[in-house]
Structure formats: structure tokens, C-alpha cells
Design an enzyme around this catalytic site. Structure first.
Site, mmCIF file in Angstrom:
data_model
loop_
_atom_site.group_PDB
_atom_site.id
_atom_site.type_symbol
_atom_site.label_atom_id
_atom_site.label_comp_id
_atom_site.label_asym_id
_atom_site.label_seq_id
_atom_site.Cartn_x
_atom_site.Cartn_y
_atom_site.Cartn_z
ATOM 1 N N LYS A 282 -4.964 2.128 -3.608
ATOM 2 C CA LYS A 282 -4.422 2.873 -2.470
ATOM 3 C C LYS A 282 -5.115 4.226 -2.381
ATOM 4 C CE LYS A 282 -0.151 2.092 -0.304
ATOM 5 N NZ LYS A 282 1.196 1.634 -0.377
ATOM 6 N N GLU A 369 15.892 -6.343 1.443
ATOM 7 C CA GLU A 369 17.125 -5.780 1.981
ATOM 8 C C GLU A 369 18.282 -6.772 1.885
ATOM 9 O OE1 GLU A 369 14.127 -5.620 3.449
ATOM 10 O OE2 GLU A 369 13.717 -3.468 3.578
ATOM 11 N N ARG A 397 17.635 -6.675 8.779
ATOM 12 C CA ARG A 397 17.303 -7.869 8.004
ATOM 13 C C ARG A 397 18.534 -8.481 7.324
ATOM 14 N NH1 ARG A 397 11.676 -8.239 5.946
ATOM 15 N NH2 ARG A 397 10.711 -8.507 7.978
HETATM 16 C C1 LIG Z 1 11.539 -4.901 5.844
HETATM 17 C C2 LIG Z 1 10.810 -3.643 5.482
HETATM 18 N N1 LIG Z 1 11.261 -2.874 4.464
HETATM 19 C C3 LIG Z 1 10.617 -1.742 4.132
HETATM 20 C C4 LIG Z 1 9.496 -1.357 4.803
HETATM 21 C C5 LIG Z 1 8.815 -0.038 4.499
HETATM 22 N N2 LIG Z 1 7.462 -0.251 3.962
HETATM 23 C C6 LIG Z 1 6.363 -0.106 4.720
HETATM 24 S S1 LIG Z 1 4.967 -0.393 3.884
HETATM 25 C C7 LIG Z 1 5.807 -0.690 2.477
HETATM 26 C C8 LIG Z 1 5.071 -1.006 1.222
HETATM 27 C C9 LIG Z 1 4.245 -2.206 1.390
HETATM 28 O O1 LIG Z 1 3.578 -2.422 0.189
HETATM 29 P P1 LIG Z 1 2.461 -3.526 0.114
HETATM 30 O O2 LIG Z 1 2.889 -4.735 0.841
HETATM 31 O O3 LIG Z 1 2.074 -3.700 -1.299
HETATM 32 O O4 LIG Z 1 1.281 -2.883 0.957
HETATM 33 P P2 LIG Z 1 0.452 -1.539 0.638
HETATM 34 O O5 LIG Z 1 1.121 -0.438 1.400
HETATM 35 O O6 LIG Z 1 0.503 -1.296 -0.831
HETATM 36 O O7 LIG Z 1 -0.895 -1.821 1.138
HETATM 37 C C10 LIG Z 1 7.180 -0.566 2.664
HETATM 38 C C11 LIG Z 1 8.206 -0.740 1.630
HETATM 39 C C12 LIG Z 1 9.059 -2.178 5.854
HETATM 40 N N3 LIG Z 1 7.988 -1.860 6.584
HETATM 41 N N4 LIG Z 1 9.711 -3.307 6.153
#
Ligand SMILES: Cc1ncc(C[n+]2csc(CCOP(=O)(O)OP(=O)(O)O)c2C)c(N)n1
Length: 642
Positions: A282, A369, A397
Site C-alpha cells: 500500500k 458487517e 449490509r
Molecule cells: C461493506 C464495506 N465495509 C467497509 C468498507 C470500507 N473500506 C473501504 S476499502 C476497505 C479496505 C479494503 O481492503 P482490501 O480489500 O484489502 O483493499 P486495499 O485497500 O488494501 O487495496 C474498507 C474496509 C467498504 N467499502 N465496504
């Protein structure tokens, strides 16, 4: 001219030589840094996925081959490569590019996104449609390691492996969610990484043993048998294979040529889904981002040289989130039954404070969630008092879990809905405008919204003393500067607060974040000689029937104001109450809120103003309605509908 200036679509990219992809990626990275430094954005996540976007559009015939991004927050490079390069500086701003993916923004955005863990289900659906139509294109889902652990993605893995559908899943594994990724799947992915190290080690040691004079070959054989037994247990992708997927990996996710090779290999797999496991970092390529990838998932503007974030010149009151986190810790201190829960948003919700202070009583369940709510329900059956701090939009959700697992059993679970209202630049996927409507219909639940951060403290204490399900919503951003030093006090459930009792014809009944703008509107009206009563409703369920019915009987105009959809919202609850009591024709009721359409992205203040949900908007609407009443009194025209 730079290479990216010459790329107006992926077809232009595909005309380049493989050796040029490194240069393209470097230029894209620098451009993302330049833009995000000025306007902020999902900087870290997007920097980590630059080479993935380049390699995907290079190896696949997009848009004929379908590329589905999960969440879409990491897709800035994808936007740059798909004809939106020059618009990138408008991202997340009103009338600008969406911060996520949007089907009507580009034919390359095959599926709208913003919430996590949807890509595999959508891509599987597209793959099945392709097969039914006898077409031959590829369908590729790109998903992060944390989103892969989300329930929906797991459900899709389960079905895809069973159907043996031809589908390519590209796993962007950076070991991070927004916070560090959590859970057993994260552990599994870590073991794959370690196993890779082990296999490399095994080959190297094997060769070394073999070279020992005379006994070398035997030693090598004995060691091999032993090590293979261990290796089988940690074989990269073994579990993935068991689930019906082929596994390719892992691949250096920042080496475009290795990625292209791995993707081409994946294209050859025709008889099952395949997962291409890519390791990324990241914030890649920006030292401050790589060092502090937690804070760099999304950023405001920053200094492009040092990475120092631009701070607001004026000191601001603390955010609702920070006050919630602090108050939760105070209340956890007093009552050890209280447990704090977050679904992958520890800092976004303020639960990070509890995770640090009460690690045994605080849980980050990951992007889960639904699980979070039923996990809380289970705890409540055993006498704990779980507090689920989840953004309003993400709690959507878990609707059935709220209904079936919590409220039907009247369990003592508390919901604290951050970002209740307009979320700003993140747009329609992130606005929290539906929660009043989706929660109000559920029997047993108590709904409340504080007028400011001081009342948030009172409400949290009130919820925790109440036995049974309760939810509180509060907006994104800074509080209004209310006193947060005094002890939180218990409020009477279902009791409104009359803040301004003007005793004339007009009452404004506001819910949560709309109370202060309503007070300001009343001050403006007063200057025009109109005195309005202002009521802080505090509760959307149960309503303060005593106060509301009295207003209906004594006023000529009642205006309800809420930062939420009107359909099923607070105002409609008030109308239902008046109707139940036969007062619907006694008083003119005007409901202010968000009409029945999607709210775009942009500055929250601007969007609120667009829907009249600020002091000027409330003032103007009340004035208009008074004019209608005056006309009506004079018999000039019939009562206008709002
Ligand atoms: C249902 C839901 N819960 C929480 C989020 C908030 N959120 C956005 S990006 C993220 C992390 C995603 O991590 P990953 O899939 O590993 O992708 P990265 O950002 O590391 O590339 C979260 C928790 C969301 N977008 N959707």
C-alpha cells in the site's frame, strides 16, 4: 511527450512494448501523487494498484474482456488508462469523477462499486451470462485481501469453485485492509508467503546437500521426503485448489512484466476459476505512504515532497467520531459488560481507542458487517452489552441480522452509526441517508440522533442504560464545539427538547444534525419578525407524541428537518403520528430532507445546500410556507403541497 499523455484508451497501452510498461507505471504513479497531494483521495490504495491496472489492461482486451474492481477506491490508475486521465483532478468533487467505479462514467467500469466484497459475485454472474451466450471473453475480478474475507466474496468463491466456471480472480494482497487486515484468511495468506520462502529455501538447501561428497545424494533424498511432508501442509494455494480454483502465484504485484506473464498463464485456464495471487505494498513508491500505510489508505492534501498532511489553519472542534471513541472508553471503564465492535473501520469509527485500551473487550471483525451484528447478538444473549460502531451505509449490509437476530429477540445490542447523513466526496455509495427508514420499521428498536457532540455523549450513556436494541446516528466531520467535559447524563427515552419556545404559528422540529441549522434559521427568521419554535426531536422512535401533538394543535405550520431520505424517514414518522391522531388536516406539515433520488458526490456543505438542508435553506423554506399560509388566509390560493 510522456507515455501517459499518449494513452487515451487501453488500446494505446497495448501498442507499447512490454519493456515500456515500467515507465508507464512510473508516470502514472507520479501523476497520482501530484493530483492527490493537491486534492486528497485514496492515495495509498491507488498507489498500490498501479502496476496491476497497467498489466490488466495490457494483458486483457478491455472492455471486451470484463474487468470488475472490488470497492473501486484503488482504481485511479484504471481511470487514467481508460480515457479519464485529464479529469483525474476533479475526482470526488461535485460534477467531477467519482472516487469509485460507476457504470455511467465509463464503459470500462463494468460494475458500480464502493462497498467491499462484491466483485466476485458480479464477475461470476457476468461469466455465467457469457457462457450462456456462447461468448469467449475473459471475466476478471480484482479484489483486495481484506475484501476477499468478506462474507459475500466467500459465498461467491464457494459457488464459483463448485460450478467450475471460467473466471479469473486477481488477488491484490497487501496484508492491509484500511487498518491491518485481520482474521484467519489473513493468517492463511501469510502462510502462503512464508511457504514460498520455505520452498525457495528447500530448493537451495537441497542443492547444497546434494553437493556434499559421497553421502550427498542420500542426504538429499531423506531431507526431501521429510520436507515434502511439511511442504504439503503449507503448499501455496493448497486450500484454494481444494475449493476448486487453480492457483497462480505469488507474483510481484509491482513488476508489470511478471504480472502480464501470470495473467497470460491465467488466460489459459479454461476448465475452472483461477486465482492470481499478487503481492503489493500500500502506498507503493511514496516513502511517507509506504511507511505509514494505515494513514495513507485515503488522505487529504499533502506536501508531495515530504508527505506531510496539510492541516486546517483554524483549530476545529473534535469530530463526532473522536468524541464517540473517547466516550465509549469512559463508559467501558465503568461497565465491564460493554464490548466494542467495528467491522474493519477502527479509526473511521473511533473504536481504535477502545481496541488500544480494552483489547480483550474490543473486536475488529474485518469487512463483515453481517457477522458483526449477529456476533453481537450472541454476546447479548450472555449478558454482554455490545456496541456495534458501523457507518450508516455499511450497516445496510446487516439489515436481516438487525431484524432477525437482534430486534426479534429484543437483544441488548447498540448500533452507533457514524456518517449518518451526507458523506461528501465518497458519494452515493457512502452517504448514510437510509438508516432512519430501514431501522424505523423494525419493532423494538429505539432510534436517536444527537444535536451535537455533547449530546452524543448523553445518548451513548442513555443507550447503554436502556435494555434492548437501540441505534444512534451522527454525521461525518467536526462537532459544533459543544461542551464535552461534563459527565454524560441519561436522557429520557422518547422525550424531545424544546430549544426555542416562541409561542407563535411556526415550529421547526429537527432531528440530529439539522438542529443547529434550524436554530440559526430561527434567528434569521426572527430578524424578519417571524418567531419560530425550535424542537430538538432527539428520538425518531419512539417519537415524543406529547410535544408533537401539542404542536399540531397549536401551530399553523410544522416543519420537520432531517439529513436523510424523506421516504420512511423522521418526517414521515411525524406525519404518521398526526394521521393516527386525526390531526393531519389541522396543521400544515412540511417535511424537509432528501428527495427520492441518488445524491451525487461532492463537498458535503454544497450538497446539503442543494437540498435546502442548511440554515439558509430552512429559512427560505419556512418563509415560503408562511407566504403560502398567508395567501391561504387571504383566500388567494389553495394550500400548496410540499
Ligand atoms: C461493506 C464495506 N465495509 C467497509 C468498507 C470500507 N473500506 C473501504 S476499502 C476497505 C479496505 C479494503 O481492503 P482490501 O480489500 O484489502 O483493499 P486495499 O485497500 O488494501 O487495496 C474498507 C474496509 C467498504 N467499502 N465496504
Amino acid at each position: 511527450m510522456s507515455l501517459i499523455q499518449q494513452i487515451n484508451s487501453p488500446a494505446d497501452l497495448r501498442r507499447l512494448r512490454p519493456e515500456q510498461l515500467r515507465e508507464v507505471a512510473d508516470e502514472i504513479r507520479q501523476y497520482i501523487i501530484d493530483v492527490c497531494a493537491r486534492i486528497g483521495g485514496h492515495t495509498g490504495a491507488s498507489l498500490g494498484a498501479v502496476e496491476l491496472a497497467v498489466a490488466l489492461h495490457y494483458a486483457f482486451e478491455t472492455p471486451k474482456d470484463r474487468l470488475v474492481w472490488d470497492v473501486g477506491h484503488q482504481a485511479y490508475a484504471h481511470k487514467i488508462l481508460t480515457g479519464r486521465r485529464d479529469e483525474l483532478p476533479t475526482i470526488k468533487q461535485y460534477d467531477g469523477l467519482s472516487g469509485f467505479l460507476k457504470r455511467d462514467e465509463s464503459e470500462y467500469d463494468t460494475f458500480g462499486a464502493g462497498h467491499a466484497s462484491t466483485s466476485l459475485s458480479a464477475a461470476l454472474g457476468m461469466a455465467i451470462a457469457r457462457d450462456r451466450r456462447g461468448e469467449d471473453h475473459h471475466v476478471v475480478a480484482l479484489i483486495g485481501d481484506a475484501s476477499l474475507a468478506g462474507g459475500m466474496a466467500m459465498e461467491a468463491v464457494n459457488q464459483a469453485g463448485h460450478l467450475k466456471t471460467r473466471l479469473i480472480v486477481v488477488l491484490n494482497d497487501n496484508e492491509m485492509s484500511i487498518a491491518p487486515a485481520v482474521g484467519a484468511l489473513t493468517g492463511y495468506l501469510n502462510r502462503i508467503r512464508e511457504a514460498h520462502g520455505y520452498h525457495r529455501f528447500k530448493d537451495e538447501v537441497g542443492e547444497a546437500l546434494r553437493s556434499v561428497p559421497s553421502v550427498g545424494e542420500r542426504l538429499h533424498h531423506a531431507a526431501k521426503t521429510f520436507k515434502d511432508a511439511i511442504a504439503a501442509a503449507v503448499l501455496p494455494g493448497a486450500l484454494v485448489n481444494e475449493l476448486g480454483f487453480k492457483y497462480i502465484g505469488y507474483v510481484d504485484g509491482h513488476d508489470p512484466q511478471s504480472l502480464v506473464r501470470a495473467l497470460r498463464e491465467a488466460q489459459q485456464v479454461k476448465d475452472s476459476p483461477v486465482i492470481v495471487h499478487c503481492l503489493t505494498t500500500k502506498g507503493k513508491g511514496f516513502p511517507a505512504g509506504e511507511r505509514n500505510y494505515y494513514a495513507w489508505h485515503a488522505t487529504g492534501p499533502f506536501d508531495p515532497q515530504t508527505g506531510e498532511m496539510v492541516k486546517s489553519a483554524k483549530p476545529q472542534p473534535p469530530t463526532y467520531t473522536a468524541v464517540f471513541g473517547k466516550t465509549l472508553c469512559e463508559l467501558m471503564e465503568r461497565d465491564e459488560r460493554v464490548v466494542a465492535l467495528t467491522a474493519a473501520m477502527p479509526d473511521g469509527t473511533g473504536v481504535d481507542q477502545a481496541l488500544k485500551k480494552f483489547p480483550g473487550r474490543s473486536f475488529d471483525v474485518g469487512i463483515a458487517e453481517q457477522h458483526c451484528v449477529t456476533f453481537a447478538a450472541g454476546m447479548a444473549t450472555e449478558g454482554l452489552k455490545p456496541v456495534c460502531a458501523i457507518y450508516s451505509t455499511f450497516l445496510q449490509r446487516a439489515f436481516d441480522q438487525i431484524v432477525h437476530d437482534v430486534c426479534l429477540q429484543n437483544l441488548d445490542v447498540k448500533f452507533c452509526l457514524d456518517r449518518g447523513g451526507i458523506a461528501g466526496g465518497d458519494g452515493p455509495t457512502h452517504h448514510g441517508l437510509l438508516d432512519i427508514a430501514y431501522l424505523r420499521a423494525v419493532p423494538n428498536i429505539v432510534l436517536m440522533a444527537p444535536k451535537d457532540e455533547g449530546e452524543l455523549r448523553d445518548m451513548l450513556a442513555t443507550m447503554l442504560e436502556h435494555e434492548g436494541p437501540a441505534a444512534m446516528r451522527y454525521p461525518r466531520g467536526n462537532g459544533v464545539g459543544a461542551d464535552i467535559s461534563r459527565e454524560p447524563r441519561r436522557l429520557e427515552i422518547g422525550k424531545a427538547e424544546i430549544l426555542r419556545d416562541a409561542g407563535t404559528d411556526v415550529a421547526i422540529v429537527a432531528y440530529g444534525s439539522m438542529v443547529h441549522p434550524s436554530l440559526q434559521a430561527a434567528e434569521q427568521l426572527s430578524k424578519d419578525g417571524v418567531e419560530a419554535t425550535v424542537v430538538n426531536a432527539r428520538f425518531a422512535k419512539p417519537l415524543d407524541a406529547g410535544v408533537l401533538l401539542a404542536l399540531a394543535r397549536t401551530k399553523r405550520l410544522v416543519v420537520t428537518v432531517e439529513e436523510a431520505y424523506l421516504a420512511g424517514g423522521f418526517g414521515s414518522a411525524v406525519l404518521e403520528l398526526l394521521e393516527e391522531n386525526g390531526l393531519q388536516d389541522k396543521v400544515r406539515v412540511v417535511s424537509m430532507g432528501v428527495p427520492d433520488r441518488w445524491v451525487t458526490h461532492g463537498d458535503a456543505k454544497l450538497l446539503l445546500a442543494k437540498y435546502g438542508l442548511d440554515s439558509d435553506g430552512i429559512y427560505t423554506r419556512v418563509k415560503e410556507e408562511i407566504d403560502v399560509l398567508e395567501d391561504r388566509r387571504a383566500g388567494a390560493r389553495p394550500l400548496a403541497r410540499s
